[in-house]
Design a protein around this motif. Sequence first.
Motif, PDB file in Angstrom:
ATOM      1  N   TYR A   1     -42.945  21.412  48.086  1.00  8.18           N
ATOM      2  CA  TYR A   1     -42.448  20.102  48.511  1.00  8.18           C
ATOM      3  C   TYR A   1     -43.366  18.987  48.004  1.00  8.18           C
ATOM      4  CZ  TYR A   1     -38.890  22.132  51.565  1.00  8.18           C
ATOM      5  OH  TYR A   1     -37.801  22.800  52.043  1.00  8.18           O
ATOM      6  N   GLN A   2     -44.656  19.238  48.011  1.00  9.55           N
ATOM      7  CA  GLN A   2     -45.591  18.240  47.507  1.00  9.55           C
ATOM      8  C   GLN A   2     -45.402  18.041  46.003  1.00  9.55           C
ATOM      9  OE1 GLN A   2     -49.239  19.937  48.957  1.00  9.55           O
ATOM     10  NE2 GLN A   2     -49.066  18.936  50.954  1.00  9.55           N
ATOM     11  N   PHE A   3     -45.130  19.113  45.287  1.00  3.90           N
ATOM     12  CA  PHE A   3     -44.816  18.983  43.868  1.00  3.90           C
ATOM     13  C   PHE A   3     -43.491  18.234  43.686  1.00  3.90           C
ATOM     14  CE2 PHE A   3     -42.712  20.909  40.031  1.00  3.90           C
ATOM     15  CZ  PHE A   3     -43.468  20.232  39.094  1.00  3.90           C
ATOM     16  N   ALA A   4     -42.537  18.501  44.554  1.00  4.54           N
ATOM     17  CA  ALA A   4     -41.247  17.806  44.485  1.00  4.54           C
ATOM     18  C   ALA A   4     -41.442  16.302  44.633  1.00  4.54           C
ATOM     19  CB  ALA A   4     -40.313  18.327  45.574  1.00  4.54           C
TER      20      ALA A   4
ATOM     21  N   GLU B   1     -40.502  10.069  38.413  1.00  3.67           N
ATOM     22  CA  GLU B   1     -39.210   9.592  37.925  1.00  3.67           C
ATOM     23  C   GLU B   1     -39.024   8.119  38.244  1.00  3.67           C
ATOM     24  OE1 GLU B   1     -36.334  12.155  39.662  1.00  3.67           O
ATOM     25  OE2 GLU B   1     -36.616  13.756  38.173  1.00  3.67           O
ATOM     26  N   ASP B   2     -39.435   7.722  39.455  1.00  2.00           N
ATOM     27  CA  ASP B   2     -39.297   6.330  39.861  1.00  2.00           C
ATOM     28  C   ASP B   2     -40.197   5.428  39.014  1.00  2.00           C
ATOM     29  OD1 ASP B   2     -37.984   4.768  42.292  1.00  2.00           O
ATOM     30  OD2 ASP B   2     -39.965   3.911  41.953  1.00  2.00           O
ATOM     31  N   LEU B   3     -41.439   5.872  38.773  1.00  2.00           N
ATOM     32  CA  LEU B   3     -42.384   5.075  37.999  1.00  2.00           C
ATOM     33  C   LEU B   3     -41.994   5.010  36.523  1.00  2.00           C
ATOM     34  CD1 LEU B   3     -45.745   6.312  39.570  1.00  2.00           C
ATOM     35  CD2 LEU B   3     -44.593   4.143  39.986  1.00  2.00           C
ATOM     36  N   LEU B   4     -41.373   6.061  36.023  1.00  2.00           N
ATOM     37  CA  LEU B   4     -40.984   6.079  34.610  1.00  2.00           C
ATOM     38  C   LEU B   4     -39.911   5.037  34.310  1.00  2.00           C
ATOM     39  CD1 LEU B   4     -40.987   9.927  33.943  1.00  2.00           C
ATOM     40  CD2 LEU B   4     -42.398   8.228  32.769  1.00  2.00           C
ATOM     41  N   ARG B   5     -39.214   4.575  35.329  1.00  4.87           N
ATOM     42  CA  ARG B   5     -38.195   3.546  35.118  1.00  4.87           C
ATOM     43  C   ARG B   5     -38.815   2.221  34.662  1.00  4.87           C
ATOM     44  NH1 ARG B   5     -36.054   5.669  40.194  1.00  4.87           N
ATOM     45  NH2 ARG B   5     -34.294   7.038  39.742  1.00  4.87           N
ATOM     46  N   SER B   6     -40.100   2.038  34.958  1.00  7.34           N
ATOM     47  CA  SER B   6     -40.765   0.789  34.590  1.00  7.34           C
ATOM     48  C   SER B   6     -41.179   0.766  33.120  1.00  7.34           C
ATOM     49  CB  SER B   6     -42.016   0.582  35.459  1.00  7.34           C
ATOM     50  OG  SER B   6     -43.025   1.518  35.107  1.00  7.34           O
ATOM     51  N   ASP B   7     -41.133   1.918  32.476  1.00  5.31           N
ATOM     52  CA  ASP B   7     -41.531   2.060  31.064  1.00  5.31           C
ATOM     53  C   ASP B   7     -43.019   1.835  30.839  1.00  5.31           C
ATOM     54  OD1 ASP B   7     -38.949   2.659  30.147  1.00  5.31           O
ATOM     55  OD2 ASP B   7     -38.425   0.534  30.022  1.00  5.31           O
TER      56      ASP B   7
ATOM     57  N   GLY C   1     -45.036  -0.539  40.180  1.00  2.00           N
ATOM     58  CA  GLY C   1     -44.373  -0.708  38.893  1.00  2.00           C
ATOM     59  C   GLY C   1     -45.331  -0.969  37.751  1.00  2.00           C
ATOM     60  N   SER C   2     -46.580  -1.351  38.072  1.00  2.00           N
ATOM     61  CA  SER C   2     -47.576  -1.605  37.022  1.00  2.00           C
ATOM     62  C   SER C   2     -48.436  -0.385  36.727  1.00  2.00           C
ATOM     63  CB  SER C   2     -48.479  -2.775  37.442  1.00  2.00           C
ATOM     64  OG  SER C   2     -49.209  -2.469  38.622  1.00  2.00           O
ATOM     65  N   VAL C   3     -48.159   0.739  37.407  1.00  2.00           N
ATOM     66  CA  VAL C   3     -48.931   1.964  37.189  1.00  2.00           C
ATOM     67  C   VAL C   3     -48.680   2.503  35.786  1.00  2.00           C
ATOM     68  CG1 VAL C   3     -49.091   4.404  37.840  1.00  2.00           C
ATOM     69  CG2 VAL C   3     -49.119   2.636  39.610  1.00  2.00           C
ATOM     70  N   GLU C   4     -49.764   2.782  35.065  1.00  2.00           N
ATOM     71  CA  GLU C   4     -49.673   3.289  33.692  1.00  2.00           C
ATOM     72  C   GLU C   4     -49.983   4.776  33.593  1.00  2.00           C
ATOM     73  OE1 GLU C   4     -51.552   0.800  30.675  1.00  2.00           O
ATOM     74  OE2 GLU C   4     -51.822  -0.744  32.211  1.00  2.00           O
ATOM     75  N   GLU C   5     -50.637   5.300  34.623  1.00  2.00           N
ATOM     76  CA  GLU C   5     -50.979   6.716  34.608  1.00  2.00           C
ATOM     77  C   GLU C   5     -50.899   7.249  36.028  1.00  2.00           C
ATOM     78  OE1 GLU C   5     -54.022   8.807  31.872  1.00  2.00           O
ATOM     79  OE2 GLU C   5     -55.169   8.373  33.690  1.00  2.00           O
ATOM     80  N   MET C   6     -50.502   8.512  36.158  1.00  2.00           N
ATOM     81  CA  MET C   6     -50.443   9.166  37.459  1.00  2.00           C
ATOM     82  C   MET C   6     -51.222  10.462  37.365  1.00  2.00           C
ATOM     83  SD  MET C   6     -47.012  10.269  39.584  1.00  2.00           S
ATOM     84  CE  MET C   6     -47.064  11.412  40.968  1.00  2.00           C
ATOM     85  N   VAL C   7     -52.092  10.698  38.347  1.00  2.00           N
ATOM     86  CA  VAL C   7     -52.914  11.905  38.364  1.00  2.00           C
ATOM     87  C   VAL C   7     -52.681  12.615  39.690  1.00  2.00           C
ATOM     88  CG1 VAL C   7     -55.245  12.854  38.226  1.00  2.00           C
ATOM     89  CG2 VAL C   7     -54.665  10.801  36.910  1.00  2.00           C
ATOM     90  N   VAL C   8     -52.367  13.902  39.606  1.00  2.00           N
ATOM     91  CA  VAL C   8     -52.070  14.693  40.803  1.00  2.00           C
ATOM     92  C   VAL C   8     -53.169  15.736  40.979  1.00  2.00           C
ATOM     93  CG1 VAL C   8     -50.372  16.141  41.971  1.00  2.00           C
ATOM     94  CG2 VAL C   8     -49.607  14.365  40.365  1.00  2.00           C
ATOM     95  N   TYR C   9     -53.918  15.613  42.062  1.00  2.00           N
ATOM     96  CA  TYR C   9     -54.970  16.568  42.389  1.00  2.00           C
ATOM     97  C   TYR C   9     -54.595  17.322  43.670  1.00  2.00           C
ATOM     98  CZ  TYR C   9     -58.397  14.061  39.384  1.00  2.00           C
ATOM     99  OH  TYR C   9     -59.086  13.487  38.337  1.00  2.00           O
ATOM    100  N   GLY C  10     -54.888  18.621  43.697  1.00  2.00           N
ATOM    101  CA  GLY C  10     -54.852  19.351  44.956  1.00  2.00           C
ATOM    102  C   GLY C  10     -53.507  19.842  45.438  1.00  2.00           C
ATOM    103  N   LEU C  11     -52.583  20.128  44.541  1.00  2.00           N
ATOM    104  CA  LEU C  11     -51.294  20.677  44.980  1.00  2.00           C
ATOM    105  C   LEU C  11     -51.430  22.090  45.529  1.00  2.00           C
ATOM    106  CD1 LEU C  11     -48.671  19.724  42.221  1.00  2.00           C
ATOM    107  CD2 LEU C  11     -48.773  18.877  44.569  1.00  2.00           C
ATOM    108  N   GLY C  12     -52.434  22.811  45.075  1.00  2.23           N
ATOM    109  CA  GLY C  12     -52.458  24.232  45.352  1.00  2.23           C
ATOM    110  C   GLY C  12     -51.574  24.946  44.338  1.00  2.23           C
ATOM    111  N   SER C  13     -51.526  26.246  44.422  1.00  4.56           N
ATOM    112  CA  SER C  13     -50.739  27.025  43.475  1.00  4.56           C
ATOM    113  C   SER C  13     -49.282  27.104  43.902  1.00  4.56           C
ATOM    114  CB  SER C  13     -51.308  28.441  43.354  1.00  4.56           C
ATOM    115  OG  SER C  13     -50.459  29.255  42.554  1.00  4.56           O
TER     116      SER C  13
END
Length: 288
Positions: A126-129, A136-142, A104-116
């Motif tokens: 599914y990994q993108f999902a 969405e869950d983290l955005l609830r914390s504002d 809940g204290s996360v301020e930034e999320m970085v996604v590496y390596g999904l592939g195309s």
Amino acid sequence: EDGGGWLVAGGGKRSWKRRKGKTGSGRPGNAHKRTKKTSGVEQIVWDPTVLDEEVDERTAAALNARTREAQKVLRESAFHDQLCSSALGRGEAGEGPSLLSGLGSVEEMVVYGLGSLEHGPPACKYQFALAVVLAEDLLRSDKLERVLFFDPAFTAYDRRVIEGANPKFCVMRENENCARTAFRKTLFYMPHCEAVLYNALLGANWDLERLPNLVILGNSFASYKTIWGRPSGSGFGVEYPKLFSAARCSREVPVPTSFNLTEASAFNDMSFHFFPREAVADALDEMT
């Protein structure tokens, strides 16, 4: 720009990118420009201009529909239910939920390596999902300000789908080779990346102030420790020193293991990894 630890599908040596499938933009005459061989290993050459290529609206809409269907399947799965009840801290008390409550204290999320998403197999979608669900869950914390994505295999179609999924989603144009410094609490979602990329991320944050800012969702560090315990894996500690040390000082919370998805390989052997300040201090003392 050099591909760093980003390897290309095909060939003999196993890698996360080879498991994810094809790379390149898929347009005639362009795919061959995105790879090169370094010391006999084929790597992806990142060219950010591919993100600006013209897209066919029907093709983009079809890809978007497939990714949304993957999100629907994920949300309706037992995997998602277990993730919400345990991995997202909504279940019973214990070390795992206690650690994960810190998301809940996360301020930034970085996604590496999904592939195309355009060219990769269903596991990529599914990994993108999961990235969408976590965001969405983290955005609830504002507190979460943005979600950044990077993979050198990304195409203009991938960018269209990713950035269209949420106004806070953004595809990065710079290849950091995962060596991103975390000046604030950051969730790094790195599904089945190569060990060299985890090592690069850890190395860029290897001090008492920054390492506790990391939360890494990726390959199980405990599994790495098991591999290193075998005679064939004895060189890993020399090749990936930061990852070797992090495997000892991190606290790990595995993602659910009972999959009912058609692509169970999308999340197998993955965990959340946290770096409590005291454990990090001890690890740094041991290395000095």
